[in-house]
Design a protein around this motif. Structure first.
Motif, PDB file in Angstrom:
ATOM      1  N   GLY A 387     -46.875  59.489-144.525  1.00 15.78           N
ATOM      2  CA  GLY A 387     -46.560  59.600-143.094  1.00 15.78           C
ATOM      3  C   GLY A 387     -47.339  60.742-142.484  1.00 15.78           C
ATOM      4  N   ARG A 388     -46.846  61.198-141.341  1.00 15.54           N
ATOM      5  CA  ARG A 388     -47.486  62.319-140.651  1.00 15.54           C
ATOM      6  C   ARG A 388     -47.119  63.639-141.314  1.00 15.54           C
ATOM      7  NH1 ARG A 388     -51.394  60.727-137.474  1.00 15.54           N
ATOM      8  NH2 ARG A 388     -50.849  58.863-136.324  1.00 15.54           N
ATOM      9  N   ASP A 413     -51.418  55.823-137.554  1.00 15.82           N
ATOM     10  CA  ASP A 413     -50.370  55.953-138.558  1.00 15.82           C
ATOM     11  C   ASP A 413     -50.773  55.140-139.794  1.00 15.82           C
ATOM     12  OD1 ASP A 413     -48.120  56.221-140.036  1.00 15.82           O
ATOM     13  OD2 ASP A 413     -46.833  55.017-138.725  1.00 15.82           O
ATOM     14  N   SER A 415     -49.117  55.198-142.711  1.00 25.51           N
ATOM     15  CA  SER A 415     -48.004  55.185-143.667  1.00 25.51           C
ATOM     16  C   SER A 415     -48.015  53.933-144.533  1.00 25.51           C
ATOM     17  CB  SER A 415     -46.667  55.228-142.933  1.00 25.51           C
ATOM     18  OG  SER A 415     -46.605  56.356-142.139  1.00 25.51           O
TER      19      SER A 415
END
Ligand code: SAM
Ligand code: SF4
Length: 443
Positions: A387-388, A413, A415
């Motif tokens: 993720g971030r 993103d 992810s």
């Protein structure tokens, strides 16, 4: 809609159990909320391995008890190792608790919470030592691409300092077909990385017919199409076999990471701990594992200040750390646990001495970890993006197969995606990196 709030203490096994508890509550129509103040059902999944998490639980319980005195009707549930080990103390210190339920009894959680919600029962304590049947628990997992999977419950070892065997009961392995079926189901839902969990995964298979061991299980999981990474924890040095090392070397899904708790570097202390191996045997294992699996990352658990640990014993731990050069170490100051053999031992060290040794070992380990990571700057790694980055949302954060963190610039993103990233700057935990072919940080 009724709500729940769940706080988890302790190890990955507890974190995974909490996914099961969350699944059960969700199935009862309850929805998660961010604070206990907003919740109708308050759950603490507790840990007894050391005193500190236990004290934190009692302090949280005080807060929960105060919340219970507000007009809103709330339930308090205590799960995990404290529930199993000290139910009477929990009840005495917090009579407001509605349900005390041990880790072997989560199969009964749904019925018990339903009865309490409907007002059909008073406070209950449910303790059993049998393994929960993972198949009947509807886990509510946090990430769609990574998952924990129990392979066994409990522990048959008797390390002198440890409460886990009393809290979690005898070792019971799940049937391999059940594990493979669970993993197949997870992969069908998009999971690409699994972590197999057990207190001593290397002794997996005891009591199962036809005979099967942990290396066989890894082989069976290799056949699950779409599964990219397999991790496992925890390995006990006395049960690591050459067959397991061959499996790690030959099976592409098995990650190049071994968590192998050493606990101490002195034979005298290892003997008193009841670990069942010497420092020399540990070093031989490490050498064999590194020869079998090039680029292996090695992590450990270590304890300082075990009763009777002399300066010389501690020097042996420092020396072992210099020789092995672990990628990471989870370090603990020995902590008396009621009911353990170590608790009865003489020659306890003072808190100051334990703290001083802890800091000395931590300084050594930190410099080693940094040097190892510096030595790999410039290399490329496969990273599964989680993720971030919490500190900088313009960056992504993920893990290499060696279980090191890589943080790199990324606008979209990513992810759950695999990317190639180059290690640019070493940190204690891994690297700041650059996505391959993306030197400007642009996609
Ligand atoms: N089954 C795993 C093994 O054998 O390595 C470890 C399980 S235990 C939950 C995790 C770690 O907590 C242990 O490896 C040990 O280093 C630490 N630990 C356990 N009991 C402790 C105690 N009484 N005081 C301090 N640390 C402890
Ligand atoms: Fe505790 Fe030892 Fe069992 Fe690990 S192997 S859970 S340290 S008794």
């Amino acid at each position: 809609m009724p709500t729940y709030h769940l706080e988890t203490f302790g190890c990955q096994m507890n974190a995974h159990d909490s996914e099961g508890i969350a699944g059960v509550l969700y199935g009862l129509g309850l929805r998660p909320v961010g604070t206990p103040e907003e919740a109708d059902v308050l759950v603490l999944n507790t840990c007894s391995v050391r005193d500190k998490p236990q004290r934190k639980v009692f302090s949280r319980l005080g807060h929960y008890a105060r919340l219970k005195s507000t007009p809103r009707r709330r339930l308090i549930v205590i799960a995990g190792c404290m529930a199993q080990l000290i139910p009477d103390e929990v009840r005495k210190r917090a009579p407001e608790v509605d349900l005390i339920i041990g880790p072997g009894a989560y199969g009964e959680l749904e019925g018990a919470v339903r009865e309490l919600l409907e007002g059909r029962s008073g406070p209950q304590t449910i303790l059993t030592r049998c393994a929960p049947d993972a198949q009947s628990i509807p886990y509510r997992r946090e990430t769609p691409f990574r998952a924990w999977v129990d392979v066994m419950y409990g522990c048959d070892n008797h390390c002198a300092y440890c409460v886990v065997p009393r809290a979690r009961g005898r070792e019971v392995s799940r049937r391999p077909e059940a594990i493979v079926a669970e993993v197949e189901g997870l992969v069908a839902e998009g999971v690409v990385e699994i972590t197999l969990l057990g207190q001593n995964v290397n002794s997996y298979g005891h009591g199962i017919e036809p005979p099967v061991d942990f290396a066989d299980l890894l082989g069976r999981l290799e056949a699950v199409a779409g599964l990219r990474r397999v991790r496992f924890t925890t390995s006990h040095p006395k049960d690591v076999s050459p067959k397991l090392m061959r499996a790690m070397a030959e099976l592409p899904t098995v990650c190049e990471h071994l968590h192998l708790p050493v606990q101490a570097g002195s034979d005298r202390v290892l003997e008193r701990m009841g670990r069942g191996h010497s420092a020399e045997q540990y070093l031989t294992l490490v050498q064999a594992a590194r020869e079998a699996v090039p680029g292996l990352s090695l992590t450990t658990d270590v304890m300082v200040g075990f009763p009777g640990e002399t300066r010389e014993d501690f020097d042996s731990t420092l020396a072992l750390f210099e020789i092995v050069r672990f990628d990471q170490a989870f370090m603990f100051r020995y902590n008396d646990r009621p009911g353990t053999r170590a608790d009865e031992m003489a020659d306890k060290l003072s808190e100051e001495e334990k703290q001083a040794r802890f800091l000395e070992l931590a300084r050594l380990q930190n410099s080693i970890a940094r040097e190892i990571n510096e030595g790999r700057v410039g290399e490329e790694f496969e990273v599964l993006v989680e993720g971030r980055d919490a500190k900088d949302p313009k960056k992504a954060r993920g893990r290499t197969r060696q279980n090191k963190l890589m943080i790199f610039p990324a606008e979209e993103d990513l992810s759950g995606r695999f990317v190639q990233a180059k290690a640019v700057e070493a940190r204690l935990w891994g690297w700041l990196g650059q996505r391959h072919g993306n030197e400007n940080g642009k996609l």
